[in-house]
Design an enzyme around this catalytic site. Sequence first.
Site, PDB file in Angstrom:
ATOM      1  CD  GLU A   3      -2.906  -1.384   2.219  1.00  8.75           C
ATOM      2  OE1 GLU A   3      -3.236  -0.338   2.843  1.00  8.75           O
ATOM      3  OE2 GLU A   3      -3.413  -2.501   2.457  1.00  8.75           O
ATOM      4  CE  LYS A  53      -2.353   0.205  -3.296  1.00  8.84           C
ATOM      5  NZ  LYS A  53      -3.276  -0.947  -3.349  1.00  8.84           N
ATOM      6  NE  ARG A 262      -8.765  -6.317  -1.604  1.00 11.26           N
ATOM      7  CZ  ARG A 262      -7.856  -5.337  -1.710  1.00 11.26           C
ATOM      8  NH1 ARG A 262      -8.092  -4.282  -2.473  1.00 11.26           N
ATOM      9  NH2 ARG A 262      -6.729  -5.401  -1.039  1.00 11.26           N
TER      10      ARG A 262
END
Length: 274
Positions: A3, A53, A262
């Site tokens: 992350e 990212k 998720r």
Amino acid sequence: MPEGPEIRRAADRVHRQLAGRRLDDAWFAFPDLAGQAPTLIGRRVAAVDSWGKALLTRFDDGRVLYSHNQLYGVWKLHAAGREPATGRSLRVRLVAQGRAASLYSASDVSLWEADRLGDHPFLSRLGPDLLTHGVSVEQAVQRLLEPHFRRRGVGGLLLDQSLFAGIGNYLRAEILFFAGLHFKVRPADLEKGTLMRLAACILAVTRQAYDQAGVTNRADWAAADRARGARRRHWRFAVFEREGLPCHGCGTAIERVMVASRRLYFCPHCQPAG
């Protein structure tokens, strides 16, 4: 997948290796970039930072090397002429004054003019980076209340990179826990004080993850877990990946649900639905 804090730490390492030095060599595995490699020789690496990212290597002529590690990419730092011990495929190598930074296994690499980064197909969709762009609590609150975001449940919203770049699955769970919020609440429904608390947690948890190499738990809770022999994957987090274990704050068993496809971990007592 790493992350934002992990990518920023990687950017910092590359920055320390190359920043302020002029390139003696540049090599790219990609045909469209290979022809541009000679034009980087002699250029000074001005800075290396991150946006979400993505890692951005900035040169003194205004060009920027964009790279995204995706799932398997990794930067390795080493002395020039000394190959790292790895079976990965080399994609990029930058060499400056005896130091080298090599990118392995990544496939998303391109060279841009700095003033055109806003046209990049990935970067153009990102919100501000919490570690790079100096976001304040007040600015975070304003962003949460923008029309596109304010009526969405925070459990899914925090993963939207157009809100803030760099928040992934573990940060989402930890932010909501420390803010004391259920994943279904919407920014539009929160009073100002609660919004300020959420915004402060977004910034503070992300910063702690960066400062402490992925640890987001309270220091005293982490120390107590370590004393009991807990593994790092359990003591580094307050709730993430702790399904069935007692909440550090109240002792209630941590639960896991799927939100925005998720897994999300939360304490049903500390983060009530109503």
